[in-house]
Design a protein around this motif. Structure first.
Motif, PDB file in Angstrom:
ATOM      1  N   LYS A  80       3.036  -2.577  -9.091  1.00 28.69           N
ATOM      2  CA  LYS A  80       3.411  -3.876  -9.241  1.00 28.69           C
ATOM      3  C   LYS A  80       4.130  -4.097  -7.788  1.00 28.69           C
ATOM      4  O   LYS A  80       3.338  -4.128  -6.781  1.00 28.69           O
ATOM      5  CB  LYS A  80       4.678  -4.097 -10.008  1.00 28.69           C
ATOM      6  CG  LYS A  80       3.942  -4.044 -11.582  1.00 28.69           C
ATOM      7  CD  LYS A  80       5.062  -4.251 -12.856  1.00 28.69           C
ATOM      8  CE  LYS A  80       4.568  -4.110 -14.171  1.00 28.69           C
ATOM      9  NZ  LYS A  80       5.326  -3.727 -15.225  1.00 28.69           N
ATOM     10  N   GLU A  81       5.238  -4.226  -7.732  1.00 22.17           N
ATOM     11  CA  GLU A  81       6.209  -4.454  -6.094  1.00 22.17           C
ATOM     12  C   GLU A  81       6.583  -3.363  -5.635  1.00 22.17           C
ATOM     13  O   GLU A  81       7.065  -3.265  -4.648  1.00 22.17           O
ATOM     14  CB  GLU A  81       7.205  -5.305  -6.580  1.00 22.17           C
ATOM     15  CG  GLU A  81       8.656  -4.616  -7.107  1.00 22.17           C
ATOM     16  CD  GLU A  81       8.621  -4.437  -8.835  1.00 22.17           C
ATOM     17  OE1 GLU A  81       9.279  -3.560  -9.236  1.00 22.17           O
ATOM     18  OE2 GLU A  81       7.651  -4.866  -9.547  1.00 22.17           O
ATOM     19  N   TYR A  82       6.112  -1.847  -5.780  1.00 26.81           N
ATOM     20  CA  TYR A  82       6.442  -0.624  -5.100  1.00 26.81           C
ATOM     21  C   TYR A  82       5.190   0.211  -5.272  1.00 26.81           C
ATOM     22  O   TYR A  82       4.214   0.135  -5.873  1.00 26.81           O
ATOM     23  CB  TYR A  82       7.597  -0.201  -5.662  1.00 26.81           C
ATOM     24  CG  TYR A  82       7.579   0.516  -7.389  1.00 26.81           C
ATOM     25  CD1 TYR A  82       6.942   1.758  -7.574  1.00 26.81           C
ATOM     26  CD2 TYR A  82       7.768  -0.294  -8.483  1.00 26.81           C
ATOM     27  CE1 TYR A  82       6.644   2.390  -8.754  1.00 26.81           C
ATOM     28  CE2 TYR A  82       7.486   0.017  -9.515  1.00 26.81           C
ATOM     29  CZ  TYR A  82       6.893   1.323  -9.730  1.00 26.81           C
ATOM     30  OH  TYR A  82       6.742   1.796 -11.056  1.00 26.81           O
ATOM     31  N   ALA A  83       5.482   1.056  -4.154  1.00 27.86           N
ATOM     32  CA  ALA A  83       4.588   2.212  -4.154  1.00 27.86           C
ATOM     33  C   ALA A  83       5.061   3.574  -4.695  1.00 27.86           C
ATOM     34  O   ALA A  83       5.954   3.816  -4.126  1.00 27.86           O
ATOM     35  CB  ALA A  83       4.016   2.515  -2.739  1.00 27.86           C
ATOM     36  N   TYR A  84       4.263   4.120  -5.831  1.00 26.79           N
ATOM     37  CA  TYR A  84       4.748   5.314  -6.093  1.00 26.79           C
ATOM     38  C   TYR A  84       4.268   6.594  -5.152  1.00 26.79           C
ATOM     39  O   TYR A  84       3.005   6.551  -4.874  1.00 26.79           O
ATOM     40  CB  TYR A  84       4.158   5.731  -7.698  1.00 26.79           C
ATOM     41  CG  TYR A  84       4.239   6.815  -8.112  1.00 26.79           C
ATOM     42  CD1 TYR A  84       5.544   7.500  -8.655  1.00 26.79           C
ATOM     43  CD2 TYR A  84       3.284   7.769  -8.193  1.00 26.79           C
ATOM     44  CE1 TYR A  84       5.848   8.658  -9.367  1.00 26.79           C
ATOM     45  CE2 TYR A  84       3.587   9.163  -8.554  1.00 26.79           C
ATOM     46  CZ  TYR A  84       4.813   9.597  -9.153  1.00 26.79           C
ATOM     47  OH  TYR A  84       4.973  10.819  -9.526  1.00 26.79           O
TER      48      TYR A  84
END
Length: 173
Positions: A80-84
């Motif tokens: 979604k709106e972040y990078a893991y």
């Protein structure tokens, strides 16, 4: 350590076993400051899990190879709106020399410039305060999200292990 000779590059599926071995050595081996061998038994990952992560076309596995060994690896996956950020490992013989900081910076730069993602999330075993401190010195903070330790990461040797989520928002220019 001079990183100018290092190549931060995308891993290929032929490296899946070496990546799995490095991660297990880093977190379940008996050397290095990142080992969890005193608190967790069993492998952290396996070749099949690494191959599955590599087969997702939106995710990215990066490595730094040295002539004699796989030096480091890190995984970046858009969510979604972040990078893991995960599967982050530095060979125990190379820890404490700045390679981890370098790898994390390279992964964050890739996520920001190529994926256009400016928020990063990872989880760390809550009881690993020195590891949390490493990430906090690099701009990560605890989110307050704490969960029971997941069984797929190995068998706890001590009761009450939990994982804590950390996040960082990158500065946009």
């Amino acid at each position: 350590m001079d990183f100018s000779a290092f190549r931060f590059e995308k891993a290929n599926v032929n490296q899946a076993q070496a990546i799995s071995d490095l991660i297990n050595l880093t977190y379940r081996g008996n050397a290095g400051w990142t080992t969890e061998a005193a608190i967790i038994h069993g492998d952290r990952t396996n070749r099949q899990e690494i191959e599955a992560a590599m087969q997702n076309s939106s995710t990215h596995f990066f490595v730094v190879n040295l002539p004699s060994m796989l030096a480091s690896c890190i995984y970046v996956a858009p969510e979604k709106e972040y990078a893991y950020i995960g599967f982050f490992s530095v060979h125990p013989d190379l820890q404490g020399q700045g390679l981890g900081k370098y790898m994390l910076e390279q992964a964050e730069t890739f996520a920001s410039t190529v994926m256009n993602i400016h928020q990063f999330v990872m989880f760390v075993i809550s009881q690993r305060t020195e590891l949390i401190g490493f990430y906090q010195r690099r701009g990560y903070h605890c989110t307050g999200r704490v969960e029971a330790y997941p069984a797929y990461l190995g068998v706890p040797k001590i009761a009450g292990l939990t994982i804590e989520y950390l996040e960082k928002k990158a500065m946009r220019c």
